[in-house]
Design an enzyme around this catalytic site. Structure first.
Site, short mmCIF file in Angstrom:
data_model
loop_
_atom_site.label_atom_id
_atom_site.label_comp_id
_atom_site.label_asym_id
_atom_site.label_seq_id
_atom_site.Cartn_x
_atom_site.Cartn_y
_atom_site.Cartn_z
N CYS A 2 0.84 -1.19 0.00
CA CYS A 2 0.00 0.00 0.00
C CYS A 2 0.88 1.25 0.00
O CYS A 2 1.94 1.27 0.57
CB CYS A 2 -0.96 0.08 1.17
SG CYS A 2 -2.07 -1.31 1.30
N ARG A 27 4.25 -0.87 -4.71
CA ARG A 27 4.00 -1.39 -3.36
C ARG A 27 2.64 -2.05 -3.23
O ARG A 27 2.39 -2.80 -2.29
CB ARG A 27 4.08 -0.25 -2.37
CG ARG A 27 5.47 0.23 -2.28
CD ARG A 27 5.66 1.29 -1.27
NE ARG A 27 7.06 1.35 -1.02
CZ ARG A 27 7.63 0.98 0.11
NH1 ARG A 27 6.92 0.54 1.10
NH2 ARG A 27 8.93 1.05 0.24
N TRP A 75 -2.97 -2.81 -1.62
CA TRP A 75 -2.70 -4.24 -1.72
C TRP A 75 -3.62 -4.89 -0.72
O TRP A 75 -3.45 -4.73 0.49
CB TRP A 75 -1.24 -4.52 -1.40
CG TRP A 75 -0.82 -5.95 -1.60
CD1 TRP A 75 -0.40 -6.52 -2.77
CD2 TRP A 75 -0.75 -6.98 -0.61
NE1 TRP A 75 -0.09 -7.84 -2.57
CE2 TRP A 75 -0.30 -8.15 -1.25
CE3 TRP A 75 -1.05 -7.04 0.75
CZ2 TRP A 75 -0.11 -9.36 -0.59
CZ3 TRP A 75 -0.87 -8.25 1.41
CH2 TRP A 75 -0.40 -9.38 0.75
N ASN A 100 -2.43 2.25 5.71
CA ASN A 100 -1.58 1.08 5.42
C ASN A 100 -1.53 0.22 6.67
O ASN A 100 -1.53 0.77 7.77
CB ASN A 100 -0.13 1.51 5.12
CG ASN A 100 0.02 2.14 3.77
OD1 ASN A 100 -0.93 2.20 3.00
ND2 ASN A 100 1.23 2.61 3.49
N GLY A 101 -1.42 -1.08 6.49
CA GLY A 101 -1.28 -1.95 7.67
C GLY A 101 -2.57 -2.66 8.00
O GLY A 101 -3.46 -2.80 7.16
N GLU A 484 16.48 -19.17 -5.38
CA GLU A 484 16.19 -17.80 -5.82
C GLU A 484 15.75 -17.80 -7.29
O GLU A 484 14.84 -17.07 -7.67
CB GLU A 484 17.44 -16.92 -5.59
CG GLU A 484 17.34 -15.49 -6.05
CD GLU A 484 16.20 -14.68 -5.44
OE1 GLU A 484 15.57 -15.14 -4.47
OE2 GLU A 484 15.92 -13.59 -5.96
N LYS A 488 12.16 -16.42 -8.56
CA LYS A 488 12.01 -15.38 -9.60
C LYS A 488 11.03 -15.85 -10.66
O LYS A 488 10.15 -15.12 -11.08
CB LYS A 488 13.35 -15.05 -10.27
CG LYS A 488 14.36 -14.28 -9.47
CD LYS A 488 14.05 -12.82 -9.27
CE LYS A 488 13.21 -12.58 -8.07
NZ LYS A 488 13.76 -12.47 -6.79
N GLU A 491 7.40 -16.01 -9.34
CA GLU A 491 6.85 -14.69 -9.03
C GLU A 491 6.34 -13.96 -10.28
O GLU A 491 5.29 -13.36 -10.26
CB GLU A 491 7.94 -13.79 -8.42
CG GLU A 491 8.16 -13.94 -6.95
CD GLU A 491 9.27 -13.02 -6.46
OE1 GLU A 491 9.08 -12.40 -5.43
OE2 GLU A 491 10.34 -12.93 -7.10
N HIS A 507 14.60 -38.45 -3.88
CA HIS A 507 13.69 -38.64 -2.73
C HIS A 507 12.32 -38.03 -2.99
O HIS A 507 11.60 -37.69 -2.06
CB HIS A 507 14.32 -38.06 -1.47
CG HIS A 507 15.61 -38.71 -1.10
ND1 HIS A 507 15.69 -40.02 -0.72
CD2 HIS A 507 16.89 -38.25 -1.11
CE1 HIS A 507 16.95 -40.35 -0.49
NE2 HIS A 507 17.69 -39.28 -0.72
N LYS A 607 5.70 -5.19 -3.01
CA LYS A 607 7.14 -5.02 -2.83
C LYS A 607 7.55 -5.12 -1.38
O LYS A 607 8.55 -5.73 -1.04
CB LYS A 607 7.52 -3.65 -3.39
CG LYS A 607 9.00 -3.34 -3.33
CD LYS A 607 9.73 -4.11 -4.38
CE LYS A 607 11.23 -4.01 -4.24
NZ LYS A 607 11.88 -5.16 -4.88
C1 G6P Z 1 8.21 -9.34 -0.62
C2 G6P Z 1 8.86 -8.97 -1.93
C3 G6P Z 1 10.15 -9.78 -2.10
C4 G6P Z 1 11.06 -9.60 -0.91
C5 G6P Z 1 10.34 -9.91 0.41
C6 G6P Z 1 11.18 -9.48 1.62
O1 G6P Z 1 7.76 -10.65 -0.68
O2 G6P Z 1 7.99 -9.20 -3.01
O3 G6P Z 1 10.81 -9.36 -3.28
O4 G6P Z 1 12.17 -10.44 -1.03
O5 G6P Z 1 9.12 -9.18 0.47
O6 G6P Z 1 11.33 -8.09 1.58
P1 G6P Z 1 12.49 -7.29 2.29
O7 G6P Z 1 12.20 -5.84 1.98
O8 G6P Z 1 12.36 -7.60 3.76
O9 G6P Z 1 13.77 -7.76 1.74
#
Ligand code: G6P
Length: 612
Positions: A2, A27, A75, A100-101, A484, A488, A491, A507, A607
């Protein structure tokens, strides 16, 4: 998660509010809205489900203007993404509020306010706060500041709120508890937002609210009050970010821009922290030289991509410094009772420094008798940085793409420095340290060379675009790299992707392997290479198609069912995880582009996750 913008000016603030939202859209982006006090002295609003552009189109079709206003990009947490649930929320035309929150006691407050006759038109927790403030306004003769100060005392949870009321039209009021709020100083006009990036086109002068602060923003100035209602002095800071630093330039997506910014971002993260021979310990802050020599074990906590950086750091710390190191996702750590051995360093890794679970874990850790807490973070003004004993800033610059790229590799660079300092205190000699420092210093150039593999990766992407699943394999420090890479891909392309340590293949996941399951292998020339090769044979024997990223001297040959892409020559240990991350980012990016997904703002994600 948000975004909030607010402005008070002797001109129409609608353009400031909408441009601010565009800059915060990464965000949260399922709906957006603005509310203003119009020239007639009444509240008006426009809201839209979907992106900020949808809101801008609505405003163009049905213009709105005013000198005091607030805006929000959402969001969804409570209530589906819809225009009805989009902020700002109104209470009887007297209060407009963005939030927000999460308000945890919203059910109880809603019942109470319903009992008083308030009508609810959304499923959000936010609307409760609008009514609560309106209810207080009625009792105090329309003093918005006092109403917010009184109302927030009833709220449980984490929130940032910004409120405007035609009953008190010369100011807007903001409050912070658990979610960031920044106020911006202009010339004859002033602003508020959840993030400085929203306000960079109009000001560079900011104050950051602290926990429990309430601020009033008028044309003539800004006043901040602490939780007890006393006037609070918060330092005025000049941001060094330029408005352009969050622009996309010629790149098709922020994510691609950020992938290509990595050589510079890593170089910036290393700058002034290493000499030709050693890591400068003072880079971790004035207390580092006192605390780090005493560290006997390390606990790392983080979420998402930052958690993967932690998994790699474990290799730096255990192999280099010979110190025990555990790594855990923050949402689990915060709810168990960790046993903290004497002289343990707690390390929180977070790009934003505002992730709710990571921040809560840090706060929990502060009560648990750790030697010290350390934040690895990309945002200097963040809560995490303010609350940790030691900080090591990554210098990635603003990261806008929701899928983290340059934040991750700069975290690895920063963590390698931390690992080396700890290693020095635990017996690593000066010549070995010098060797590693040279290897780290060489990483930006190696990343630059790795980025040149893009055309070939783009071709590979075509073989993934129509697939529903993909498997990523690695061993040792490149297992987290595989994790990772899978993250990616899922996502941004929405292909179901999983990563496994290659030794675990038999396994379970081997049962899934067939011609429709591309298998990506990360194969540096390390002690586990031969074992990895055997694991890959197991895939080939089941008809699985292999895509191998390998060191030049590993002996991998392209053949039917096996594609091979050779990485630039580099040295194992510190360099490999950084170098091998790059092609996996590019692969995910190009697959997503081919599938036509929203690369920078993938569905359902945000984000910075400032709620639990
Ligand atoms: C969200 C984002 C990710 C990020 C994660 C942790 O899920 O989409 O890209 O890795 O938060 O965020 P931070 O700001 O704590 O690294």
């Amino acid at each position: 998660m948000c975004g909030i913008v607010g402005a008070v000016a002797p001109r129409d603030v609608t353009p400031i509010l909408v441009e601010g939202l565009r800059r915060l859209e990464y965000r949260g982006y399922d709906s957006a809205g603005v509310a203003l006090i119009t020239a007639d002295g009444v509240l008006d609003r426009r809201r839209a489900q979907g992106k900020v552009q949808q809101l801008a189109d609505n405003i163009a079709a049905q213009p709105i203007s005013g000198h005091r206003g607030i805006s929000h990009t959402r969001w969804a947490t409570h209530g589906v993404p819809s225009e009805r649930n989009a902020h700002p929320h109104f209470s009887e035309g007297q209060v407009a509020l963005v939030h927000n929150g999460i308000i945890e006691n919203h059910d109880e407050l809603r019942a109470e306010l319903r009992g008083k006759g308030y009508l609810f038109s959304s499923e959000t927790d936010t609307e409760v706060v609008a009514h609560l403030i309106n209810d207080t306004l009625k009792l105090n003769g329309g003093d918005l500041l006092a109403s917010v100060q009184t109302a927030v005392k009833r709220l449980h949870g984490a929130y940032a709120i910004v409120v405007v009321s035609p009953l008190d039209p010369d100011r807007i009021v903001a409050a912070r508890a658990g979610c960031p709020v920044v106020v911006g100083h202009g010339d004859g006009e002033n602003y508020v937002a959840s993030d400085v990036q929203a306000l960079l086109p109009v000001t560079r002068r900011f104050q950051f609210l602290e926990e429990g602060d309430v601020a009033e923003i008028r044309e003539s100035g800004i006043r901040i009050f602490d939780a007890k209602g006393a006037v609070a002095e918060r330092p005025l800071r000049e941001s060094s970010l330029s408005a352009e630093s969050v622009e996309r330039g010629d790149y098709a997506h922020y994510m691609l821009k950020e992938i290509f910014e990595q050589p510079r971002a890593i170089a910036d993260t290393l700058a002034e922290r290493i000499t030709g021979k050693r890591v400068l310990e003072a880079a971790l802050g004035p207390k580092a030289e006192l605390l780090l020599p005493r560290v006997k074990s390390v606990h790392i906590v983080a979420c998402g991509t930052s958690y993967h950086a932690g998994l790699i750091a474990r290799y730096y710390i255990e192999q280099g410094a010979k110190l025990p190191c555990t790594v855990e996702v923050a949402s689990e750590y915060r709810y168990r009772d960790p046993v903290v051995p004497p002289n343990t360093l707690f390390v929180a890794i977070s790009q934003s420094g505002e992730t709710a679970d990571t921040l809560a874990a840090l706060r929990e850790a502060r009560k648990l008798g750790y030697l010290a807490t350390c934040a690895i973070c990309n945002v200097p003004e963040s809560s995490l940085v303010r609350e940790a004993d030691l900080t090591l800033m990554t210098r990635a610059g603003p990261e806008i793409g929701v899928a983290s790229t340059k934040a991750f590799t700069t975290q690895l660079a920063a963590l390698s420095l931390l690992g080396l300092v700890l290693a020095r205190h635990n017996g690593m000699d000066a010549s070995t340290e010098a060797l590693f420092v040279r290897q780290i210093a060489h990483v930006p150039e190696l990343v630059e060379r790795t980025l040149k593999l893009e055309p070939q990766i783009k071709q590979w992407a075509q073989q993934f675009a129509d697939k529903r699943h993909a498997l990523f394999l690695g061993r040792g420090p490149t297992y987290p790299v595989a994790l990772e890479g899978a993250l990616k891909l899922k996502e941004i392309s929405y292909i179901h992707a999983e990563a496994y340590p290659a030794g675990e293949l038999k396994h379970g996941p081997l049962a899934l392997v067939d011609a429709d399951m591309p298998v990506v292998a990360v194969a540096p020339n390390n002690a586990l290479l031969e074992k990895l090769k055997s694991n890959l044979q197991e895939v080939r024997a089941r008809g699985g198609k292999l895509f191998v990223f390998a060191d030049p001297d590993t002996g991998f040959q392209a053949e039917d069912g096996v594609e091979v892409l050779l990485m630039p020559e580099h040295i194992e240990a510190i360099q490999s995880p950084l170098i091998y991350t790059i092609p996996l980012q590019l692969l995910a990016y190009h697959v997503a582009v081919l599938r036509g997904t929203d690369v920078d703002q993938p569905r359902n994600l945000a984000k910075s996750v400032t709620v639990e």
